[in-house]
Write an enzyme that holds these catalytic residues in place. Structure first.
Site, short mmCIF file in Angstrom:
data_model
loop_
_atom_site.label_atom_id
_atom_site.label_comp_id
_atom_site.label_asym_id
_atom_site.label_seq_id
_atom_site.Cartn_x
_atom_site.Cartn_y
_atom_site.Cartn_z
N ASP A 229 1.94 -10.59 -4.20
CA ASP A 229 3.01 -10.41 -3.21
C ASP A 229 2.69 -11.26 -1.99
O ASP A 229 1.53 -11.59 -1.75
CB ASP A 229 3.09 -8.93 -2.79
CG ASP A 229 1.85 -8.49 -2.05
OD1 ASP A 229 1.81 -8.65 -0.81
OD2 ASP A 229 0.90 -7.99 -2.68
N ASP B 44 2.48 0.74 -1.58
CA ASP B 44 1.08 0.70 -1.12
C ASP B 44 0.96 1.45 0.20
O ASP B 44 1.95 1.93 0.75
CB ASP B 44 0.54 -0.73 -1.08
CG ASP B 44 0.79 -1.46 0.23
OD1 ASP B 44 1.67 -1.01 1.00
OD2 ASP B 44 0.11 -2.45 0.49
#
Ligand SMILES: [Zn+2]
Length: 414
Positions: free
Chosen positions: A263, A97
């Site tokens: 996450d 990311d």
């Protein structure tokens, strides 16, 4: 339900000497150190989330990788660099990311889709999230009907428009460059309906996996409200990822609404950021015992500098705590003796009495029965709140316990 553990460049040195508190000479960081998946014998996560901001630095942040580490990650690829094959069971997977929180204050994201693809593709990630711009606001769809609360800040709309534009470009460039990693669309919104609309547009672009961002500050009912709205527009095959969320108690609901992964760094950081609940077991949380090193703790140093305590006296009190807590762990002395020493040392620098919580930790000896692989190795040291090598070990242990709790929760009702 897949759990990704975000990389924060935190490893432990397996050769660290707990008694002398020294690294061996010639110790090389990262190369000789162990990641959580190498240090734990219990499988704690399914994959790692790696942020471009952490590796390359983004928007003024310098990242936490040294230049040689960064070069090696690109050269070897994420799987070799993180030694993901070292873990038992199916190979760990990787998700990239941008680290949008590092540039949350900027008017526009300081990254282009091509730069982000260079990172994902260059490091060989299995999947990567499109660059986005975080919206730090939330209002319920019910509230706009109340007078005075029907305003939508133009900045929120603009940030969502930027997020969608970048997602479109990211997918086009992904195809044009023939990339093989799985593209994941990032969704941002300020309400259930605006998040749903964002997901709908990402699906129209072609995304079949979407990461929902900006939900960390939300309360559980608000999260469920958003997921319900998203579910109404979600194609059956679209899978959702929740960024940064750890709400174990609602995992069943999340799964029902199409969430297949999430996450969180929370179980790790709780080990040294939470004042009291910083050592997890499958059914409760304990308080780690604070024995800060006299020469390495800001509070203790201040007390010495101001003349409140004498350095040598404090140092003796600290060493006495360490000696006694180890003797207690070895069943050589009674608990009271440890508690007295701790109270004496605490009075010098902090004055807070945590005796009730310490009694529970010492009485139950949770480190003795833990199967994580770390506790058996370092014994009582894992519950000592003191310095990075012990604190990170407790953090890794917490991640393993979190994974256990998650597995138990998911099995309930199946
Ligand atoms: Zn453990």
């Amino acid at each position: 339900m897949l759990f990704y553990f975000p990389d924060s460049q935190d490893q432990i040195d397996p050769t660290f000497d707990m008694e002398r508190e020294e690294h061996p000479p010639f110790h090389v960081r990262q190369r000789d150190d162990r990641y959580a998946h190498e240090a734990l014998t219990l499988r704690a996560y399914d994959g790692m989330l790696v942020s471009k901001a952490m590796v390359d630095g983004v928007g003024g942040s310098s990242g936490r990788y040294t230049v040689p580490q960064r070069h090696r990650l690109y050269r070897q690829g994420a799987h070799r660099f993180f030694r993901l094959e070292a873990s038992e069971g199916p190979p760990l997977i990787t998700l990239g990311d941008c680290g949008a929180f590092t540039y949350v204050d900027e008017p526009v994201p300081p990254v282009t889709p091509d730069e982000v693809i260079d990172f994902y593709d260059g490091c060989g990630f299995d999947a990567g999230i499109s660059p986005d711009h975080v919206i730090l606001a939330h209002q319920s769809d019910l509230e706009p009907t109340l007078p005075g609360t029907d305003d939508v800040d133009p900045m929120w709309k603009e940030r969502q428009a930027i997020t969608l534009e970048l997602a479109g470009e990211f997918l086009t460039r992904h195809a044009a460059r023939g990339c093989t990693f799985e593209p994941v669309g990032a969704a941002q919104g300020w309400s259930p309906s605006s998040m749903a609309s964002c997901v709908e547009q990402l699906q129209q672009m072609g995304y079949r996996r979407v990461a929902l961002g900006g939900m960390v500050p939300l309360k559980n009912p608000q999260i469920l409200e958003v997921l319900e709205a998203v579910d109404a527009v979600r194609l059956p095959e679209t899978q959702l990822h929740l960024l940064g969320l750890t709400r174990v108690e609602h995992m069943h609901d999340f799964a029902r609404f199409g969430v297949t992964s999430f996450d969180s760094t929370s179980p790790f950081f709780r080990a040294f950021k939470d004042d009291t609940d910083n050592y997890f077991t499958a059914d409760r949380r304990y308080t780690a015992i604070r024995i800060p090193p006299v020469d390495g703790n800001a509070k203790v140093k201040r007390a010495i500098k101001s003349g409140k305590i004498d350095h040598d006296v404090a140092h003796q009190a600290e060493q006495r705590c360490l000696r006694l807590v180890r003797a207690y762990a070895d069943r050589q002395i009674e608990m009271d003796e440890v508690l007295e020493a701790l109270a004496e040392y605490h009075a010098m620098w902090d004055g807070r009495v945590r005796t009730d919580r310490y009694i529970e930790t010492l009485r139950d000896r949770p480190w003795e029965t833990c199967q994580c692989g770390i506790c058996a190795e370092v014994d009582v040291e894992v519950v000592l709140f003191r310095g990075t090598e012990r604190n990170k070990r407790r953090g890794f242990h917490n991640v393993a316990m979190f994974a256990q709790t998650l597995r138990d929760k998911l099995q309930e009702g199946h």
